[in-house]
Design a protein around this motif. Structure first.
Motif, short mmCIF file in Angstrom:
data_model
loop_
_atom_site.label_atom_id
_atom_site.label_comp_id
_atom_site.label_asym_id
_atom_site.label_seq_id
_atom_site.Cartn_x
_atom_site.Cartn_y
_atom_site.Cartn_z
N ARG A 89 0.90 -1.14 -0.04
CA ARG A 89 0.02 0.00 0.01
C ARG A 89 0.97 1.24 0.07
O ARG A 89 0.77 2.18 -0.83
N VAL A 90 1.84 1.28 0.89
CA VAL A 90 2.80 2.49 1.09
C VAL A 90 3.65 2.71 -0.31
O VAL A 90 3.46 3.96 -0.91
N VAL A 91 3.99 1.75 -0.87
CA VAL A 91 5.01 1.96 -2.16
C VAL A 91 3.87 2.19 -3.03
O VAL A 91 4.19 3.26 -3.69
N LYS A 92 2.84 1.85 -3.59
CA LYS A 92 1.95 2.06 -4.48
C LYS A 92 1.42 3.52 -4.31
O LYS A 92 1.56 4.34 -5.36
N ASP A 93 1.26 4.14 -3.14
CA ASP A 93 0.75 5.45 -2.89
C ASP A 93 1.84 6.37 -3.12
O ASP A 93 1.61 7.41 -3.69
N ASN A 94 3.02 6.27 -2.49
CA ASN A 94 4.25 6.96 -2.79
C ASN A 94 4.52 7.27 -4.07
O ASN A 94 4.81 8.27 -4.42
N VAL A 95 4.77 6.22 -4.79
CA VAL A 95 5.20 6.33 -6.40
C VAL A 95 4.00 7.03 -7.01
O VAL A 95 4.28 7.99 -7.76
N ARG A 96 2.74 6.89 -6.98
CA ARG A 96 1.71 7.50 -7.34
C ARG A 96 1.67 9.04 -7.03
O ARG A 96 1.74 9.91 -7.98
N ASP A 97 1.67 9.15 -5.99
CA ASP A 97 1.88 10.67 -5.42
C ASP A 97 2.97 11.18 -5.81
O ASP A 97 2.99 12.79 -5.94
N MET A 98 4.02 10.59 -6.07
CA MET A 98 5.43 11.33 -6.16
C MET A 98 5.73 11.55 -7.71
O MET A 98 6.28 12.36 -8.25
N SER A 99 5.32 10.72 -8.50
CA SER A 99 5.54 10.49 -10.02
C SER A 99 4.19 10.41 -10.64
O SER A 99 4.47 10.63 -12.00
N ASP A 100 3.27 10.31 -10.17
CA ASP A 100 1.93 10.06 -11.10
C ASP A 100 2.04 8.59 -12.01
O ASP A 100 1.16 8.44 -12.83
N ILE A 101 2.81 7.85 -11.59
CA ILE A 101 2.88 6.36 -12.13
C ILE A 101 2.34 5.46 -11.22
O ILE A 101 2.30 5.37 -10.07
N VAL A 102 1.49 4.43 -11.92
CA VAL A 102 0.46 3.67 -11.20
C VAL A 102 1.48 2.37 -11.36
O VAL A 102 1.79 1.75 -12.44
N ILE A 103 1.66 1.83 -10.12
CA ILE A 103 2.48 0.63 -10.06
C ILE A 103 1.34 -0.51 -10.20
O ILE A 103 0.34 -0.65 -9.20
N ASP A 104 1.42 -1.54 -10.91
CA ASP A 104 0.50 -2.59 -11.18
C ASP A 104 0.70 -3.74 -9.96
O ASP A 104 -0.18 -4.00 -9.35
N ASP A 105 1.95 -4.08 -9.95
CA ASP A 105 2.05 -5.14 -8.99
C ASP A 105 3.33 -4.71 -8.04
O ASP A 105 4.22 -4.37 -8.49
#
Length: 135
Positions: A89-105
């Motif tokens: 959860r934290v990894v997906k949220d941080n990457v999305r918030d900081m780079s607007d990239i959605v991590i799939d898995d």
């Protein structure tokens, strides 16, 4: 590995983010989760390399899917599934918030459990000396 490209229809062009940037965001976010003792390198070459920015974190991009593998040691006594889900959860949220990239898995690989008496490494020891400088 090729660069991760982010395009928005309303933008003036492409935004290209190096995979190392995503690895670094993931590594910092994962290391800060309660119950994570340290990240672990999967490959021998990663252990002897000078750059330790994203050690224990591997990002793959296939077509339009981004997959992250994280290798970690956990602290003794924690709930492994709970810590792993929190990391995801934290990894997906941080990457999305900081780079607007959605991590799939986000795949979590628990390499071991560290006994309570072993002192936890300082957060700054996880990365190069100049990595956390704000320059």
């Amino acid at each position: 590995m090729s660069d991760i490209i982010k395009s928005h229809p309303e933008s003036l062009g492409e935004i290209v983010i190096a995979p190392q940037v995503v690895e670094t965001i993931v590594a910092i976010a994962a290391a800060k989760v309660e119950g994570v003792y340290a990240l672990r390198n999967k490959r021998f070459a990663d252990r002897i390399g000078k750059k330790a920015d994203g050690r224990g974190v591997y990002v793959q991009q296939t077509d339009d899917k981004i997959i992250v593998d994280i290798y970690v040691y956990l602290t003794y006594g924690v709930s492994v599934p709970n810590v792993a889900m929190e990391m995801q959860r934290v990894v997906k949220d941080n990457v999305r918030d900081m780079s607007d990239i959605v991590i799939d898995d986000v795949n979590i690989h628990v390499s071991g459990i560290i006994p309570e008496k072993t002192p936890k490494p300082d957060f700054k020891e996880l990365f190069d000396e100049d990595f956390l400088d704000a320059d």
